[in-house]
Design an enzyme around this catalytic site. Structure first.
Site, PDB file in Angstrom:
ATOM      1  CG  ASP A  96     -10.859 -19.272  -8.366  1.00 18.01           C
ATOM      2  OD1 ASP A  96     -10.677 -19.574  -9.561  1.00 18.01           O
ATOM      3  OD2 ASP A  96     -11.027 -18.089  -7.994  1.00 18.01           O
ATOM      4  CE  LYS A 156      -7.456 -13.589  -9.609  1.00 16.90           C
ATOM      5  NZ  LYS A 156      -8.088 -14.783  -9.019  1.00 16.90           N
TER       6      LYS A 156
HETATM    7  C1  GLC Z   1      -8.874 -14.563 -12.792  1.00 16.53           C
HETATM    8  C2  GLC Z   1      -7.919 -15.733 -12.946  1.00 16.53           C
HETATM    9  C3  GLC Z   1      -8.681 -17.049 -12.939  1.00 16.53           C
HETATM   10  C4  GLC Z   1      -9.599 -17.124 -11.723  1.00 16.53           C
HETATM   11  C5  GLC Z   1     -10.512 -15.901 -11.680  1.00 16.53           C
HETATM   12  C6  GLC Z   1     -11.432 -15.903 -10.472  1.00 16.53           C
HETATM   13  O1  GLC Z   1      -9.646 -14.475 -13.929  1.00 16.53           O
HETATM   14  O2  GLC Z   1      -7.165 -15.603 -14.126  1.00 16.53           O
HETATM   15  O3  GLC Z   1      -7.790 -18.143 -12.950  1.00 16.53           O
HETATM   16  O4  GLC Z   1     -10.364 -18.294 -11.777  1.00 16.53           O
HETATM   17  O5  GLC Z   1      -9.721 -14.731 -11.660  1.00 16.53           O
HETATM   18  O6  GLC Z   1     -10.720 -15.870  -9.276  1.00 16.53           O
END
Ligand code: GLC
Length: 475
Positions: free
Chosen positions: A219, A183
């Site tokens: 999360d 991200k």
């Molecule tokens: C990305 C991260 C993951 C997280 C997701 C949503 O995919 O790698 O760990 O849960 O974003 O925020």
């Protein structure tokens, strides 16, 4: 290639009949526009195929010898129980996963009440997202210190739930190694290290700031736990925001990569990495390929790049640029903003798809982007947004269906009733995303009856609840 054609030609799909989105587009223009959008339209059969591929990848990720190379990481979380509603006390929560970092003070009370006693949001500057790791953790500790002071909590030693929303190899509830950033983050000297340790060291450097035991969660896990505190049948957590991912309760006997046969453990699937071994190459469009190529992490989290908020706006922009170059839109004139990566924000998609004000919003946005448009242009842009957000919702449904079908098979049930805790701006803010996803779920997981439990702030609150469950279960 052959496969691609086979699936795209199937016309039986009942998920794509959005005639409303075609309103205002003359038939000759519409037939040209549809040629650009057809690769985004995945039939029910193709979504079933996507789900079947993911099913295989889940098993690879859980395997003792296959998990090292699996694109879907299936990370054990060491969360062995969902809340039973009896957890109580005061907790701190830190939530890092996107451009904002949040600190919360949460109180768990009688009758499953979660009180947010206070919270603070700190924006992570772009430069810090790609700077030195130590700088990032120092900043987090500074925000925490400031928060404790403003809440008059200094001097107390509260247990802390740390939501860190990136793929981590969790060794214990308070030991978690970052595998790689996603991200848009790319801080140096954090990959391969224990992030709980980095956090504790940064807090320690502040000298006058103290925390109790730490429970670290993704999360998705935080979301499952905070929904599970209210609704005990919640066994899946899903995020569709800046990124996308889900976790679920898996039978320990199937988690071959760790010892133990009894009970269940929450698995963080990291489904965003689905396709990183090119298993989705046949459904990627030229625009997906471009988004990946120009991202900060090419080849990583291919599935996420087709679905989540960080990328949807950019996919739409690339389609609009191509249509404009081919003189289908804006009389062939690209504005500076439309020609600039990142300028078509994902929130524009939600605004343009608003049922009542959508077209009006489209016109405003196109003007702000410096484009000279006519009403047909606005309708075409609306159709592009609708097509791309629908693909996102349908792909999410294919992935979620894989999880619920797996839980149903694990338990040898004809029918599964379950609750999915959901958070994330795309799911919460887009006007039709949730209904598109739920409609697709009914087709892809007909033997499962799913309640979607949406809650805001759930990942942060959930980290506090996880800290509380860990405390309850501690010997
Ligand atoms: C990305 C991260 C993951 C997280 C997701 C949503 O995919 O790698 O760990 O849960 O974003 O925020």
């Amino acid at each position: 290639m052959q496969l691609k054609e086979k699936y795209l030609k199937i016309s039986t799909c009942s998920l794509m009949s959005n005639t409303q989105a075609n309103d205002g587009i003359p038939p000759d223009v519409l037939s040209k526009v549809k040629k650009y959008l057809q690769p985004f339209q995945l039939s029910t059969e193709m979504l079933q195929e996507v789900s079947a591929r993911l099913r295989k990848d889940l098993i690879r990720g859980l395997g003792k010898h296959s998990h090292h190379k699996a694109p879907v990481k299936m990370l054990p979380t060491f969360v062995r129980a969902t809340p039973d509603g009896t957890e109580k006390g005061d907790f701190l929560a830190l939530d890092l996963g996107g451009t904002n970092f949040r600190v919360l003070h949460v109180r768990l009370e009688e009758a499953q009440k979660v009180l947010k006693m206070g919270s603070q949001i700190c924006t992570i500057p772009q430069a810090m997202m790609v700077g030195k790791g130590e700088q990032l953790f120092n900043y987090i500790a500074t925000c925490l210190r400031h928060f404790l002071k403003s809440q008059k909590l200094k001097g107390q030693t509260l247990p802390l739930g740390f939501t860190f929303s990136f793929p981590c190899e969790q060794l214990e509830i308070d030991k978690s190694i970052l595998i790689h950033w996603t991200k848009g983050f790319k801080c140096s000297e954090v990959e391969g290290k224990d992030v709980v340790q980095l956090l504790k060291e940064a807090i320690h450097r502040k000298r006058d700031c103290h925390i109790g035991s730490v429970a670290m969660v993704n999360d998705t896990v935080g979301t499952m736990m905070s929904c599970g505190y209210i609704d005990q049948s919640c066994e899946i957590g899903m995020i569709i925001g800046t990124g996308t991912n889900a976790c679920y309760m898996e039978e320990m006997k199937n988690v071959k990569r760790i010892e133990g046969e009894d009970g269940r453990m929450c698995i963080n699937t990291e489904w965003g990495g689905f396709g990183d071994d090119r298993s989705l190459a046949d459904i990627l469009t030229e625009f997906d390929v471009e988004v990946d190529k120009t991202s900060i992490s090419p080849g990583v989290h291919i599935f996420e790049k087709m679905i989540s908020g960080m990328y949807l706006g950019e996919i739409v922009r690339l389609v609009l640029v191509k249509m404009t170059k081919d003189k289908l839109l804006f009389k062939g004139q690209i504005s500076k903003a439309l020609g600039t990566p990142g300028q078509f924000e994902t929130k524009f998609i939600s605004e343009i798809e608003e049922p009542d004000s959508g077209l009006e919003n489209a016109m405003k946005i196109l003007t702000e982007l410096g484009l000279v448009w006519d009403p047909v242009d606005a309708s075409v842009v609306h159709l592009v947004c609708d097509t791309i957000s629908s693909r996102s919702a349908h792909l999410c449904a294919a992935a979620l269906a894989t999880l619920v079908n797996r839980i149903r098979n694990n338990r040898k049930l004809d029918h599964l009733e379950t609750t999915v805790g959901v958070d994330g701006t795309v799911y919460r803010k887009h006007p039709t995303f949730s209904s598109k996803l739920q409609k697709a779920m009914r087709l892809l997981a007909p033997q499962c009856n799913i309640t979607f439990f949406v809650s805001e702030d759930s990942s942060g609150k959930g980290a506090a609840i996880t800290a509380a469950v860990a405390q309850r279960l501690a010997p």
